[in-house]
Design a protein around this motif. Structure first.
Motif, PDB file in Angstrom:
ATOM      1  N   ASP A 107      64.861 -17.407  17.124  1.00 40.45           N
ATOM      2  CA  ASP A 107      63.748 -17.204  16.208  1.00 40.45           C
ATOM      3  C   ASP A 107      62.809 -16.169  16.796  1.00 40.45           C
ATOM      4  O   ASP A 107      62.068 -16.463  17.736  1.00 40.45           O
ATOM      5  CB  ASP A 107      63.023 -18.528  15.980  1.00 40.45           C
ATOM      6  CG  ASP A 107      61.925 -18.418  14.942  1.00 40.45           C
ATOM      7  OD1 ASP A 107      61.405 -17.301  14.712  1.00 40.45           O
ATOM      8  OD2 ASP A 107      61.568 -19.454  14.362  1.00 40.45           O
ATOM      9  N   PRO A 108      62.801 -14.960  16.260  1.00 41.32           N
ATOM     10  CA  PRO A 108      61.965 -13.912  16.860  1.00 41.32           C
ATOM     11  C   PRO A 108      60.476 -14.223  16.792  1.00 41.32           C
ATOM     12  O   PRO A 108      59.720 -13.832  17.668  1.00 41.32           O
ATOM     13  CB  PRO A 108      62.311 -12.664  16.046  1.00 41.32           C
ATOM     14  CG  PRO A 108      62.930 -13.164  14.791  1.00 41.32           C
ATOM     15  CD  PRO A 108      63.564 -14.483  15.115  1.00 41.32           C
ATOM     16  N   TYR A 109      60.033 -14.961  15.781  1.00 43.81           N
ATOM     17  CA  TYR A 109      58.606 -15.264  15.667  1.00 43.81           C
ATOM     18  C   TYR A 109      58.164 -16.273  16.735  1.00 43.81           C
ATOM     19  O   TYR A 109      57.089 -16.144  17.310  1.00 43.81           O
ATOM     20  CB  TYR A 109      58.274 -15.777  14.268  1.00 43.81           C
ATOM     21  CG  TYR A 109      58.574 -14.740  13.209  1.00 43.81           C
ATOM     22  CD1 TYR A 109      57.752 -13.625  13.044  1.00 43.81           C
ATOM     23  CD2 TYR A 109      59.705 -14.855  12.417  1.00 43.81           C
ATOM     24  CE1 TYR A 109      58.043 -12.660  12.104  1.00 43.81           C
ATOM     25  CE2 TYR A 109      60.000 -13.890  11.469  1.00 43.81           C
ATOM     26  CZ  TYR A 109      59.161 -12.797  11.319  1.00 43.81           C
ATOM     27  OH  TYR A 109      59.456 -11.836  10.394  1.00 43.81           O
ATOM     28  N   LEU A 110      58.998 -17.259  16.997  1.00 48.70           N
ATOM     29  CA  LEU A 110      58.700 -18.202  18.066  1.00 48.70           C
ATOM     30  C   LEU A 110      58.718 -17.488  19.414  1.00 48.70           C
ATOM     31  O   LEU A 110      57.885 -17.743  20.281  1.00 48.70           O
ATOM     32  CB  LEU A 110      59.690 -19.369  18.053  1.00 48.70           C
ATOM     33  CG  LEU A 110      59.405 -20.517  19.017  1.00 48.70           C
ATOM     34  CD1 LEU A 110      58.029 -21.115  18.784  1.00 48.70           C
ATOM     35  CD2 LEU A 110      60.473 -21.592  18.877  1.00 48.70           C
ATOM     36  N   GLU A 111      59.632 -16.564  19.582  1.00 51.61           N
ATOM     37  CA  GLU A 111      59.689 -15.782  20.819  1.00 51.61           C
ATOM     38  C   GLU A 111      58.437 -14.928  20.981  1.00 51.61           C
ATOM     39  O   GLU A 111      57.910 -14.779  22.084  1.00 51.61           O
ATOM     40  CB  GLU A 111      60.945 -14.908  20.836  1.00 51.61           C
ATOM     41  CG  GLU A 111      61.076 -14.022  22.051  1.00 51.61           C
ATOM     42  CD  GLU A 111      61.148 -14.772  23.382  1.00 51.61           C
ATOM     43  OE1 GLU A 111      61.075 -14.114  24.427  1.00 51.61           O
ATOM     44  OE2 GLU A 111      61.262 -16.014  23.403  1.00 51.61           O
ATOM     45  N   LEU A 112      57.927 -14.385  19.898  1.00 55.64           N
ATOM     46  CA  LEU A 112      56.686 -13.607  19.982  1.00 55.64           C
ATOM     47  C   LEU A 112      55.522 -14.480  20.447  1.00 55.64           C
ATOM     48  O   LEU A 112      54.684 -14.036  21.231  1.00 55.64           O
ATOM     49  CB  LEU A 112      56.364 -12.967  18.632  1.00 55.64           C
ATOM     50  CG  LEU A 112      57.279 -11.811  18.223  1.00 55.64           C
ATOM     51  CD1 LEU A 112      56.959 -11.365  16.809  1.00 55.64           C
ATOM     52  CD2 LEU A 112      57.175 -10.664  19.198  1.00 55.64           C
ATOM     53  N   LEU A 113      55.476 -15.725  19.971  1.00 61.03           N
ATOM     54  CA  LEU A 113      54.426 -16.640  20.438  1.00 61.03           C
ATOM     55  C   LEU A 113      54.579 -16.921  21.925  1.00 61.03           C
ATOM     56  O   LEU A 113      53.597 -16.949  22.667  1.00 61.03           O
ATOM     57  CB  LEU A 113      54.466 -17.951  19.652  1.00 61.03           C
ATOM     58  CG  LEU A 113      54.036 -17.884  18.203  1.00 61.03           C
ATOM     59  CD1 LEU A 113      54.211 -19.241  17.542  1.00 61.03           C
ATOM     60  CD2 LEU A 113      52.609 -17.400  18.076  1.00 61.03           C
TER      61      LEU A 113
ATOM     62  N   VAL B 232      47.307 -21.044  21.609  1.00 65.43           N
ATOM     63  CA  VAL B 232      48.117 -21.265  20.424  1.00 65.43           C
ATOM     64  C   VAL B 232      48.702 -22.673  20.491  1.00 65.43           C
ATOM     65  O   VAL B 232      49.444 -23.005  21.407  1.00 65.43           O
ATOM     66  CB  VAL B 232      49.260 -20.221  20.320  1.00 65.43           C
ATOM     67  CG1 VAL B 232      50.123 -20.499  19.105  1.00 65.43           C
ATOM     68  CG2 VAL B 232      48.690 -18.811  20.267  1.00 65.43           C
ATOM     69  N   VAL B 233      48.337 -23.487  19.501  1.00 64.59           N
ATOM     70  CA  VAL B 233      48.881 -24.838  19.380  1.00 64.59           C
ATOM     71  C   VAL B 233      49.992 -24.785  18.348  1.00 64.59           C
ATOM     72  O   VAL B 233      49.823 -24.211  17.268  1.00 64.59           O
ATOM     73  CB  VAL B 233      47.783 -25.842  18.945  1.00 64.59           C
ATOM     74  CG1 VAL B 233      48.374 -27.215  18.702  1.00 64.59           C
ATOM     75  CG2 VAL B 233      46.681 -25.910  19.995  1.00 64.59           C
ATOM     76  N   VAL B 234      51.139 -25.372  18.697  1.00 62.21           N
ATOM     77  CA  VAL B 234      52.281 -25.405  17.788  1.00 62.21           C
ATOM     78  C   VAL B 234      52.805 -26.829  17.669  1.00 62.21           C
ATOM     79  O   VAL B 234      52.603 -27.654  18.558  1.00 62.21           O
ATOM     80  CB  VAL B 234      53.436 -24.490  18.251  1.00 62.21           C
ATOM     81  CG1 VAL B 234      53.035 -23.035  18.227  1.00 62.21           C
ATOM     82  CG2 VAL B 234      53.951 -24.888  19.616  1.00 62.21           C
ATOM     83  N   THR B 235      53.482 -27.080  16.571  1.00 60.55           N
ATOM     84  CA  THR B 235      54.228 -28.314  16.395  1.00 60.55           C
ATOM     85  C   THR B 235      55.683 -27.919  16.214  1.00 60.55           C
ATOM     86  O   THR B 235      56.012 -27.089  15.363  1.00 60.55           O
ATOM     87  CB  THR B 235      53.724 -29.110  15.177  1.00 60.55           C
ATOM     88  OG1 THR B 235      52.364 -29.481  15.426  1.00 60.55           O
ATOM     89  CG2 THR B 235      54.557 -30.353  14.946  1.00 60.55           C
ATOM     90  N   LEU B 236      56.531 -28.492  17.059  1.00 62.77           N
ATOM     91  CA  LEU B 236      57.953 -28.177  17.074  1.00 62.77           C
ATOM     92  C   LEU B 236      58.756 -29.363  16.543  1.00 62.77           C
ATOM     93  O   LEU B 236      58.462 -30.505  16.896  1.00 62.77           O
ATOM     94  CB  LEU B 236      58.412 -27.875  18.503  1.00 62.77           C
ATOM     95  CG  LEU B 236      57.574 -26.887  19.312  1.00 62.77           C
ATOM     96  CD1 LEU B 236      58.016 -26.898  20.766  1.00 62.77           C
ATOM     97  CD2 LEU B 236      57.675 -25.503  18.712  1.00 62.77           C
ATOM     98  N   ILE B 237      59.751 -29.073  15.743  1.00 61.36           N
ATOM     99  CA  ILE B 237      60.687 -30.103  15.333  1.00 61.36           C
ATOM    100  C   ILE B 237      61.861 -30.024  16.303  1.00 61.36           C
ATOM    101  O   ILE B 237      62.525 -28.994  16.412  1.00 61.36           O
ATOM    102  CB  ILE B 237      61.168 -29.888  13.887  1.00 61.36           C
ATOM    103  CG1 ILE B 237      59.973 -29.915  12.930  1.00 61.36           C
ATOM    104  CG2 ILE B 237      62.200 -30.949  13.501  1.00 61.36           C
ATOM    105  CD1 ILE B 237      60.304 -29.466  11.525  1.00 61.36           C
ATOM    106  N   VAL B 238      62.067 -31.111  17.037  1.00 58.65           N
ATOM    107  CA  VAL B 238      63.146 -31.189  18.015  1.00 58.65           C
ATOM    108  C   VAL B 238      63.946 -32.456  17.726  1.00 58.65           C
ATOM    109  O   VAL B 238      63.457 -33.338  17.014  1.00 58.65           O
ATOM    110  CB  VAL B 238      62.604 -31.205  19.467  1.00 58.65           C
ATOM    111  CG1 VAL B 238      61.861 -29.919  19.789  1.00 58.65           C
ATOM    112  CG2 VAL B 238      61.709 -32.397  19.716  1.00 58.65           C
TER     113      VAL B 238
END
Length: 140
Positions: free
Chosen positions: A22-28, A41-47
């Protein structure tokens, strides 16, 4: 990571020359590793098994917090030599190279069903992330 190195890595991602899922996640992830970013930057990940919410941090920040967490456990003897080498290399300005296969978070909340667990840090493979969003879910 300096501004020039960060810009080169971002260009690779944007031009599709990098094989990240995922290029956008990689940019983050790259943005968090840059010293030139002041915001968090706060993120919520589905794992697999649940949701992981936390603040993205560079691998070096995660590593420092992780080594401090070891002091809370009676693992000092078991991992003492490795920990001392990490600290010694850090003091000399030589850190382990960040591994782009992993994402590092601090101030983490893990949710599985109705249960919620807080953790100081989290390290997980980017490949395990099946979805993500900026921010965190509202508390219910």
């Amino acid at each position: 990571m300096g501004a020039k190195e960060a810009a080169q890595q971002v260009l690779k991602v944007l031009l599709g020359q990098d094989s990240h899922h995922d290029p956008y996640l990689e940019l983050l992830r790259l943005g968090a590793a840059s010293e030139h970013i002041d915001s968090e930057v706060v993120v919520t990940l589905i794992v697999p098994g649940g949701l992981v919410t936390g603040t993205i941090v560079p691998a070096a920040v995660w590593e420092e917090k992780f080594t401090r967490e070891l002091d809370d456990y009676d693992l000092r003897r078991a991992v003492g030599t490795a920990r001392d080498r990490i600290e010694e290399n850090s003091d000399k300005g030589r850190r382990l190279q960040p591994d782009s296969r992993f994402l590092h978070l601090r101030d983490v909340t893990y949710r599985d069903g109705r249960a919620s667990h807080t953790l100081p840090t989290w390290r997980g493979p980017v490949a395990a992330v099946s979805g993500w969003t900026l921010g965190e879910p509202e508390r219910s």
